[in-house]
Design an enzyme around this catalytic site. Sequence first.
Site, PDB file in Angstrom:
ATOM      1  N   LYS A 117      24.389  -8.921 -19.511  1.00 39.57           N
ATOM      2  CA  LYS A 117      23.742 -10.108 -20.092  1.00 39.57           C
ATOM      3  C   LYS A 117      24.720 -10.859 -20.998  1.00 39.57           C
ATOM      4  CE  LYS A 117      19.421  -7.674 -19.590  1.00 39.57           C
ATOM      5  NZ  LYS A 117      18.492  -6.726 -20.180  1.00 39.57           N
ATOM      6  N   GLY A 139       9.597  -6.847 -17.599  1.00 42.03           N
ATOM      7  CA  GLY A 139       8.182  -6.849 -17.194  1.00 42.03           C
ATOM      8  C   GLY A 139       7.982  -7.771 -16.008  1.00 42.03           C
TER       9      GLY A 139
HETATM   10  P1  NDP Z   1      12.025  -3.362  -7.763  1.00 46.05           P
HETATM   11  O1  NDP Z   1      12.714  -2.149  -7.243  1.00 46.05           O
HETATM   12  O2  NDP Z   1      10.686  -3.218  -8.365  1.00 46.05           O
HETATM   13  O3  NDP Z   1      11.891  -4.424  -6.576  1.00 46.05           O
HETATM   14  C1  NDP Z   1      12.838  -4.630  -5.570  1.00 46.05           C
HETATM   15  C2  NDP Z   1      12.065  -4.878  -4.284  1.00 46.05           C
HETATM   16  O4  NDP Z   1      12.960  -5.326  -3.283  1.00 46.05           O
HETATM   17  C3  NDP Z   1      11.378  -3.608  -3.770  1.00 46.05           C
HETATM   18  O5  NDP Z   1      10.053  -3.903  -3.410  1.00 46.05           O
HETATM   19  C4  NDP Z   1      12.234  -3.250  -2.560  1.00 46.05           C
HETATM   20  O6  NDP Z   1      11.483  -2.599  -1.555  1.00 46.05           O
HETATM   21  C5  NDP Z   1      12.647  -4.622  -2.100  1.00 46.05           C
HETATM   22  N1  NDP Z   1      13.828  -4.612  -1.254  1.00 46.05           N
HETATM   23  C6  NDP Z   1      14.974  -3.920  -1.437  1.00 46.05           C
HETATM   24  N2  NDP Z   1      15.839  -4.170  -0.428  1.00 46.05           N
HETATM   25  C7  NDP Z   1      15.218  -5.038   0.385  1.00 46.05           C
HETATM   26  C8  NDP Z   1      15.582  -5.650   1.614  1.00 46.05           C
HETATM   27  N3  NDP Z   1      16.744  -5.409   2.214  1.00 46.05           N
HETATM   28  N4  NDP Z   1      14.693  -6.497   2.205  1.00 46.05           N
HETATM   29  C9  NDP Z   1      13.492  -6.728   1.622  1.00 46.05           C
HETATM   30  N5  NDP Z   1      13.085  -6.166   0.470  1.00 46.05           N
HETATM   31  C10 NDP Z   1      13.942  -5.327  -0.136  1.00 46.05           C
HETATM   32  O7  NDP Z   1      13.027  -4.078  -8.747  1.00 46.05           O
HETATM   33  P2  NDP Z   1      12.664  -5.109  -9.921  1.00 46.05           P
HETATM   34  O8  NDP Z   1      11.680  -6.099  -9.444  1.00 46.05           O
HETATM   35  O9  NDP Z   1      12.388  -4.352 -11.171  1.00 46.05           O
HETATM   36  O10 NDP Z   1      14.090  -5.807 -10.133  1.00 46.05           O
HETATM   37  C11 NDP Z   1      14.532  -6.846  -9.298  1.00 46.05           C
HETATM   38  C12 NDP Z   1      15.700  -7.553  -9.985  1.00 46.05           C
HETATM   39  O11 NDP Z   1      15.247  -8.122 -11.190  1.00 46.05           O
HETATM   40  C13 NDP Z   1      16.861  -6.634 -10.349  1.00 46.05           C
HETATM   41  O12 NDP Z   1      18.053  -7.331 -10.152  1.00 46.05           O
HETATM   42  C14 NDP Z   1      16.632  -6.361 -11.834  1.00 46.05           C
HETATM   43  O13 NDP Z   1      17.822  -6.065 -12.520  1.00 46.05           O
HETATM   44  C15 NDP Z   1      16.077  -7.685 -12.273  1.00 46.05           C
HETATM   45  N6  NDP Z   1      15.282  -7.643 -13.486  1.00 46.05           N
HETATM   46  C16 NDP Z   1      14.205  -6.786 -13.563  1.00 46.05           C
HETATM   47  C17 NDP Z   1      13.427  -6.783 -14.691  1.00 46.05           C
HETATM   48  C18 NDP Z   1      12.214  -5.919 -14.777  1.00 46.05           C
HETATM   49  O14 NDP Z   1      11.510  -6.003 -15.785  1.00 46.05           O
HETATM   50  N7  NDP Z   1      11.899  -5.108 -13.777  1.00 46.05           N
HETATM   51  C19 NDP Z   1      13.731  -7.647 -15.842  1.00 46.05           C
HETATM   52  C20 NDP Z   1      14.863  -8.532 -15.636  1.00 46.05           C
HETATM   53  C21 NDP Z   1      15.612  -8.502 -14.495  1.00 46.05           C
HETATM   54  P3  NDP Z   1      11.282  -0.984  -1.684  1.00 46.05           P
HETATM   55  O15 NDP Z   1      10.671  -0.708  -2.996  1.00 46.05           O
HETATM   56  O16 NDP Z   1      10.384  -0.681  -0.535  1.00 46.05           O
HETATM   57  O17 NDP Z   1      12.659  -0.409  -1.539  1.00 46.05           O
HETATM   58  N1  HSE Z   2      16.421  -2.334 -18.163  1.00 50.57           N
HETATM   59  C1  HSE Z   2      16.355  -3.610 -18.798  1.00 50.57           C
HETATM   60  C2  HSE Z   2      15.919  -3.427 -20.247  1.00 50.57           C
HETATM   61  C3  HSE Z   2      15.390  -4.493 -18.033  1.00 50.57           C
HETATM   62  O1  HSE Z   2      15.546  -2.313 -20.663  1.00 50.57           O
HETATM   63  O2  HSE Z   2      15.969  -4.387 -21.010  1.00 50.57           O
HETATM   64  C4  HSE Z   2      15.592  -5.935 -18.310  1.00 50.57           C
HETATM   65  O3  HSE Z   2      16.848  -6.387 -17.993  1.00 50.57           O
END
Ligand code: NDP
Ligand code: HSE
Length: 432
Positions: free
Chosen positions: A213, A310
């Site tokens: 970040k 979140g």
């Molecule tokens: P998740 O693991 O919850 O979601 C990722 C999704 O993408 C899963 O449903 C996965 O499916 C799917 N996926 C993976 N590969 C493929 C593919 N080839 N084709 C289609 N779908 C695919 O991750 P998050 O939502 O938590 O995170 C997503 C991004 O957001 C990351 O880069 C993270 O760093 C960023 N982020 C997340 C935050 C958070 O609060 N969670 C906050 C800020 C940023 P499956 O589960 O079936 O593998």
């Molecule tokens: N793992 C990260 C955190 C999620 O704890 O802040 C958001 O980038």
Amino acid sequence: MKTPLNIAILGCGTVGGGVAQILTQQKELLSKRAGREINLKFVAELNPEAAMKRFSLDEKIFYKNGQKVTIDEILADKDIDVVVETMGGKSDFVHNTCLNVLKNGKHLVTANKALLAERGRDIFLEAETRKLQLGFEAAVCGAIPIIKGIKECFTGDIIESVSGIMNGTSNYILTQMQLQNLGFAEALKLAQQNGYAEADPSLDINGGDASHKLILLIKLAYGLKLSMEELSVVGIEDINQNDMDFAKEINASIKLICLAKLKDGKVYATVRPMAVKNDNILSSVNYAVNAVRLDNKYSDTHFLIGKGAGSTETAMSIVSDIVFIARHGEVETYNEEEKYTLGDAKEIAFPYLVSFKTKNLPGTTGLITTCIGRQGINIETVGHNRFSGETADFSIETDVCCLKSIEKAIDDIKKENKELLLQEPKILPILY
Ligand code: NDP
Ligand code: HSE
């Protein structure tokens, strides 16, 4: 009204699902705000059934001609204007997919800080060359509007320093240690149980996620493109209850701080645990909350505090980027020139809190304070000596100095008595 803006989402997990949910629930309102219809056309997801159920989404966005819609179909679809990448990770596959989104003339919005910070150069360049938008508000501190804050709201100012708490998991752990007196392992377990820490929490606790970040903010604010190797990073793994107590004694709390500071044409940057004095608002930002402080030349100091992670929290930032694209489309974005160089983080001037674990022998404090004095470092206070029979723990609060001098003093102590220090001293910058 202009033509509709068609969106596709790649990856419908925590964040992607939140985006689909907001775009579906608020379609009418967002379309009014954007001045054109915002239409979620497709979602490519490995497991559509689970995503549909989890986020109450319509089946039709996941399927095309009775089959799961594929990423290749989305890339080839001329009607899709914006692709949201929420698969996560920095694999070749995700990297190439993002490049291909842009090469196919589509705007890209992503929350993927690891990808942009570590492998983002060609993605930024591709977007710039093609005059496409690359939205990444969600990638830095989730819901906090720091990207637009720097790019738009403070574009009339000079940002002299950016600092903040940019990883919610480590802040949750440190808060539990400080307020509930938990040990590090216990606090980490609680963070995992409450769904804050990742299954593999290493990037949260070793400063890696916070570094991603900070690297993105440094690029935005100062035009400097840093690699992970160039940034000086210390994680929170070694923080223990003694450190918490020593910080309390000087009216401070320990926070994992990201800091970038502009001085004499150089950017000094670091991510490390610091003892933040209680007068600094960052000191009372607790649990999984994130906060960014900007110190600006003309408009002074600002704090942005809020949810750094979140589902709908992060998704909201993605949706805001989408509305921005709907309004402004292919506008040329100004990128800060790369006119500064990186300074040596060891030269940043701080007062320091240094804690020692030593053999419990006469003359120990004397030797240590003498070695510190030899480096021209003035001592402010000496913290309580905690005896535990054979060993002693105590801390020293210094006046403003630089890390290089502290390290020299520690080398000197080791030379004077090789066996005195029972572990590497903990060195925490004190942030006012
Ligand atoms: P998740 O693991 O919850 O979601 C990722 C999704 O993408 C899963 O449903 C996965 O499916 C799917 N996926 C993976 N590969 C493929 C593919 N080839 N084709 C289609 N779908 C695919 O991750 P998050 O939502 O938590 O995170 C997503 C991004 O957001 C990351 O880069 C993270 O760093 C960023 N982020 C997340 C935050 C958070 O609060 N969670 C906050 C800020 C940023 P499956 O589960 O079936 O593998
Ligand atoms: N793992 C990260 C955190 C999620 O704890 O802040 C958001 O980038």
